[in-house]
Design a protein around this motif. Structure first.
Motif, PDB file in Angstrom:
ATOM      1  N   GLU A 110     -15.917  56.974   6.032  1.00 52.43           N
ATOM      2  CA  GLU A 110     -16.525  55.181   7.076  1.00 52.43           C
ATOM      3  C   GLU A 110     -18.238  55.540   6.451  1.00 52.43           C
ATOM      4  O   GLU A 110     -19.214  54.225   6.639  1.00 52.43           O
ATOM      5  N   CYS A 111     -19.117  56.179   5.555  1.00 50.82           N
ATOM      6  CA  CYS A 111     -20.229  56.103   5.339  1.00 50.82           C
ATOM      7  C   CYS A 111     -20.742  55.712   4.409  1.00 50.82           C
ATOM      8  O   CYS A 111     -19.865  55.288   3.774  1.00 50.82           O
ATOM      9  N   VAL A 112     -21.539  55.207   4.326  1.00 45.24           N
ATOM     10  CA  VAL A 112     -22.176  53.420   4.033  1.00 45.24           C
ATOM     11  C   VAL A 112     -23.288  54.162   3.557  1.00 45.24           C
ATOM     12  O   VAL A 112     -24.544  55.852   4.131  1.00 45.24           O
ATOM     13  N   GLN A 113     -23.963  52.873   2.262  1.00 47.11           N
ATOM     14  CA  GLN A 113     -25.006  53.131   1.415  1.00 47.11           C
ATOM     15  C   GLN A 113     -26.073  52.560   2.469  1.00 47.11           C
ATOM     16  O   GLN A 113     -25.643  51.096   2.717  1.00 47.11           O
ATOM     17  N   SER A 114     -27.132  52.745   3.009  1.00 47.67           N
ATOM     18  CA  SER A 114     -28.403  52.513   3.831  1.00 47.67           C
ATOM     19  C   SER A 114     -29.145  53.193   3.371  1.00 47.67           C
ATOM     20  O   SER A 114     -29.832  54.449   2.940  1.00 47.67           O
ATOM     21  N   VAL A 115     -30.155  51.786   3.372  1.00 46.53           N
ATOM     22  CA  VAL A 115     -31.968  52.754   3.376  1.00 46.53           C
ATOM     23  C   VAL A 115     -32.860  52.383   4.395  1.00 46.53           C
ATOM     24  O   VAL A 115     -32.570  51.575   5.815  1.00 46.53           O
ATOM     25  N   GLN A 116     -33.144  53.318   4.706  1.00 46.75           N
ATOM     26  CA  GLN A 116     -33.770  54.316   5.988  1.00 46.75           C
ATOM     27  C   GLN A 116     -35.188  54.996   5.444  1.00 46.75           C
ATOM     28  O   GLN A 116     -35.704  55.208   4.429  1.00 46.75           O
ATOM     29  N   ILE A 117     -35.773  54.570   6.168  1.00 45.72           N
ATOM     30  CA  ILE A 117     -37.139  54.908   6.049  1.00 45.72           C
ATOM     31  C   ILE A 117     -38.166  56.377   6.818  1.00 45.72           C
ATOM     32  O   ILE A 117     -37.481  56.750   8.097  1.00 45.72           O
ATOM     33  N   ILE A 118     -38.387  57.221   5.467  1.00 45.74           N
ATOM     34  CA  ILE A 118     -38.432  58.462   6.406  1.00 45.74           C
ATOM     35  C   ILE A 118     -39.892  58.636   5.615  1.00 45.74           C
ATOM     36  O   ILE A 118     -40.029  58.688   4.574  1.00 45.74           O
ATOM     37  N   GLU A 119     -40.422  59.655   6.896  1.00 47.92           N
ATOM     38  CA  GLU A 119     -41.778  59.866   6.464  1.00 47.92           C
ATOM     39  C   GLU A 119     -42.832  58.586   6.024  1.00 47.92           C
ATOM     40  O   GLU A 119     -43.985  58.427   4.926  1.00 47.92           O
ATOM     41  N   GLY A 120     -41.979  57.345   6.375  1.00 49.10           N
ATOM     42  CA  GLY A 120     -43.155  56.223   6.157  1.00 49.10           C
ATOM     43  C   GLY A 120     -42.518  55.664   4.667  1.00 49.10           C
ATOM     44  O   GLY A 120     -43.279  54.737   4.488  1.00 49.10           O
ATOM     45  N   ALA A 121     -41.902  56.012   3.548  1.00 47.48           N
ATOM     46  CA  ALA A 121     -41.355  56.115   2.466  1.00 47.48           C
ATOM     47  C   ALA A 121     -39.498  55.570   2.983  1.00 47.48           C
ATOM     48  O   ALA A 121     -39.237  55.921   3.544  1.00 47.48           O
ATOM     49  N   PRO A 122     -39.602  54.226   1.875  1.00 43.75           N
ATOM     50  CA  PRO A 122     -37.596  53.934   2.234  1.00 43.75           C
ATOM     51  C   PRO A 122     -36.965  54.600   0.992  1.00 43.75           C
ATOM     52  O   PRO A 122     -37.335  55.691  -0.327  1.00 43.75           O
ATOM     53  N   LYS A 123     -36.088  55.556   1.853  1.00 44.17           N
ATOM     54  CA  LYS A 123     -34.877  56.664   1.009  1.00 44.17           C
ATOM     55  C   LYS A 123     -33.666  55.813   1.376  1.00 44.17           C
ATOM     56  O   LYS A 123     -33.346  55.452   2.005  1.00 44.17           O
ATOM     57  N   LEU A 124     -33.038  55.213   0.080  1.00 41.91           N
ATOM     58  CA  LEU A 124     -31.649  54.961  -0.148  1.00 41.91           C
ATOM     59  C   LEU A 124     -31.126  56.298  -0.115  1.00 41.91           C
ATOM     60  O   LEU A 124     -31.078  57.783  -0.568  1.00 41.91           O
TER      61      LEU A 124
END
Length: 196
Positions: free
Chosen positions: A118-132
Motif C-alpha cells: 500500500e505504500c505510495v510515492q509522496s513528496v514530503q518536506i524534510i528539513e525545509g526541502a522537498p523530498k520524494l
C-alpha cells in the motif's frame, strides 16, 4: 400532450411547514390543504426536522466517529488510487529478504506485506526541502478493523507494537505523528531497489 411540472419548494418553505406540523396546532391534513401540498410530503418534512434537530446543538467535540472515519477512508482510497505504487516485482525480493534476515514472525511479516503493498510515492518536506519518498499512512485502527492478509483481525495496540518492531529493524521510519491523524511512515527503500 403537455407535461406536468413538479412543484419545487425552497428549504425555508419546507422548514416552515414542517415546524407547523411539529407544533400540532393543526392536523397534517389541514396543513397540507392550506399549503396545497400532499399530506405525505408534510409528514416527510416533519420527520426530517425531528431526525436532524439534535444536530443543531452538536458541538465540535461531539463528533460522529463512524461517519468521519468512513469519509476519511474514502478520501484516502481515492488519493491512493491516483498515487504511484510500488509494483510487486519491485518489493517482493525486499520483503523476502527482510523476513529472512530479521526472522520476522507471521504477524509482523504480514504487516510489512501490507505496508509494501500500500505504500505510495509522496513528496514530503524534510528539513525545509522537498523530498520524494515512499510512504505508508493507513490508520492502524482501520487496518485492525479490516484484518490482515491472513484474514484475522488484530488489536490496534498489537499492530502498533508490530510497527515499532519494524522501525527497530529500520524497515520503516516514523515521519510525523499528530493527534487525530494517522501516523505517516517512510518505507525505507533505496532508489536503486525501487527501480528494479
Amino acid at each position: 400532450m403537455s407535461e406536468v411540472k413538479r412543484k419545487m419548494y425552497t428549504s425555508i418553505y419546507k422548514a416552515m411547514v414542517g415546524l407547523e406540523a411539529i407544533t400540532g396546532a393543526k392536523t397534517i391534513e389541514d396543513l397540507a390543504h392550506e399549503h396545497g401540498v400532499n399530506p405525505t410530503q408534510v409528514r416527510r418534512w416533519k420527520m426530517a426536522i425531528e431526525n436532524r434537530a439534535s444536530m443543531l446543538f452538536n458541538s465540535k467535540r461531539e463528533r460522529q466517529p463512524d461517519v468521519e472515519r468512513t469519509s476519511k477512508r474514502m478520501a484516502r482510497q481515492s488519493r491512493l488510487a491516483k498515487g504511484v505504487h510500488l509494483q510487486r516485482h519491485q518489493w517482493e525480493s525486499l520483503f523476502i529478504a527482510a523476513v529472512v534476515q530479521h526472522q520476522l514472525p507471521g504477524q509482523v511479516s504480514g504487516l510489512l506485506y501490507v505496508i509494501y503493498q500500500e505504500c505510495v510515492q509522496s513528496v514530503q518536506i524534510i528539513e525545509g526541502a522537498p523530498k520524494l519518498l515512499w510512504v505508508f499512512d493507513r490508520p492502524i485502527r482501520d487496518l485492525a478493523a479490516d484484518g490482515m492478509p491472513d484474514g484475522k483481525q488484530r488489536a490496534a495496540k498489537h499492530l502498533s507494537a508490530c510497527l515499532g518492531r519494524l522501525e527497530s529493524y529500520e524497515l520503516i521510519r516514523r515521519l510525523e505523528s499528530r493527534k487525530g491523524r494517522p501516523v505517516v511512515f517512510e518505507v525505507l527503500i533505496s532508489p536503486s531497489e525501487a527501480d528494479l
